[in-house]
Design an enzyme around this catalytic site. Structure first.
Site, PDB file in Angstrom:
ATOM      1  N   GLU A   1      -5.547   5.872   8.605  1.00  0.00           N
ATOM      2  CA  GLU A   1      -5.435   4.577   9.056  1.00  0.00           C
ATOM      3  C   GLU A   1      -3.776   4.672   9.376  1.00  0.00           C
ATOM      4  OE1 GLU A   1      -8.038   2.091   6.102  1.00  0.00           O
ATOM      5  OE2 GLU A   1      -5.967   1.960   6.021  1.00  0.00           O
TER       6      GLU A   1
ATOM      7  N   HIS B   1      -1.323   2.164   7.579  1.00  0.00           N
ATOM      8  CA  HIS B   1      -1.203   2.031   6.202  1.00  0.00           C
ATOM      9  C   HIS B   1      -0.151   3.131   5.576  1.00  0.00           C
ATOM     10  CE1 HIS B   1      -3.755   1.751   2.242  1.00  0.00           C
ATOM     11  NE2 HIS B   1      -2.840   2.749   1.829  1.00  0.00           N
TER      12      HIS B   1
ATOM     13  N   ASP C   1       0.344  -2.860   5.358  1.00  0.00           N
ATOM     14  CA  ASP C   1      -0.265  -2.335   6.597  1.00  0.00           C
ATOM     15  C   ASP C   1       0.831  -2.879   7.627  1.00  0.00           C
ATOM     16  OD1 ASP C   1      -2.402  -1.247   5.346  1.00  0.00           O
ATOM     17  OD2 ASP C   1      -3.545  -3.055   5.248  1.00  0.00           O
TER      18      ASP C   1
ATOM     19  N   HIS D   1      -3.242  -1.096  -2.336  1.00  0.00           N
ATOM     20  CA  HIS D   1      -2.526  -2.200  -2.172  1.00  0.00           C
ATOM     21  C   HIS D   1      -2.087  -3.087  -3.367  1.00  0.00           C
ATOM     22  CE1 HIS D   1      -2.045  -2.729   2.143  1.00  0.00           C
ATOM     23  NE2 HIS D   1      -3.280  -2.062   2.315  1.00  0.00           N
TER      24      HIS D   1
END
Length: 243
Positions: free
Chosen positions: A220, A223, A150, A143
């Site tokens: 995830e 993500h 996300d 990030h």
């Protein structure tokens, strides 16, 4: 050329025009190559969890001065293209986190190392002090390079009925089996068993984002990182600020 690619090109032309214009006098300057998502794609919903208390730390994270999504121009363009493609189905993207300052990553790490019990909402099967070792909280984060987001999908005209037991349980999204930031094996994109609707929704999200040039992190479902990100080896630490 498929519909998503065409949408990205159209939105990209518009985004370049916006980026070339003089920013408002009241705007906080961003580093070259970064934009606020709202300047590129106003219809994408923003539910920025780390600027408030509705996250696994139960408080604002260091470096988030405003609930605003900031991305590299290329990532914002690509995300806007995905938004345009799914809008035809009456759907919208919902972003939970975008660019994350390095100081925020450090804050999360320090908080995790303080230790403590499990949390039934955010990490029900692991102790807080084990979140780094288990891979749920990273010492570094993609990030911080500015091209990771996300994200989930929601309906445009009607509220979601999904109320997951783990993660961001109050987000208005389709059913993905868990909420955002559920630190549990159930959040792995290909986890089975899941309900048929959650499985279908994860597939929908992954395929839409893949068509837009993003790749998913398998642990995830929410993500995604832009495949050809402009700063693949550079991490940034400017604060997340509003206009």
């Amino acid at each position: 050329m498929n519909r998503v690619r065409q949408a990205i090109l159209r939105v990209g032309f518009y985004a370049l025009t916006v980026a070339a214009s003089v920013p408002p006098a009241h705007a906080t300057p961003l580093p070259t190559g970064f934009v606020r998502l709202a300047d590129i794609a106003t219809s994408i919903r923003q539910d920025m969890r780390y600027a408030g208390s509705g996250n696994f730390l139960h408080r604002k994270v260091n470096g988030y001065d405003a609930p605003v999504c900031i991305l590299t121009l290329q990532a914002a363009q690509a995300l806007a293209g995905v938004q345009q493609a799914i809008a035809a189905k009456g759907l919208t993207l919902v972003v939970f986190d975008c660019y994350r300052p390095a100081r925020a990553v450090a804050d999360m790490g320090e908080w995790t190392r303080q230790g403590g019990p499990s949390d039934p909402q955010w990490y029900p099967r692991v102790r807080r002090g084990d979140l780094i070792a288990k891979g749920y909280v990273g010492e570094l984060s993609t990030h911080s390079r500015g091209s990771t987001v996300d994200v989930a999908i929601a309906r445009v005209d009607s509220p979601s009925v999904s109320k997951p037991a783990c993660g961001a349980i109050d987000a208005d999204t389709l059913d993905f089996g868990t909420g955002f930031d559920c630190f549990d094996p159930m959040s792995e994109t290909a986890h089975r068993p899941l309900g048929s609707q959650a499985t279908a929704n994860r597939k929908l999200l992954v395929e839409a984002m893949l068509a837009g040039g993003f790749k998913n992190y398998a642990r995830e479902w929410w993500h995604f990182t832009l495949g050809h990100e402009p700063f693949p080896k550079q991490r940034f630490d400017f604060p997340v600020s509003a206009e």
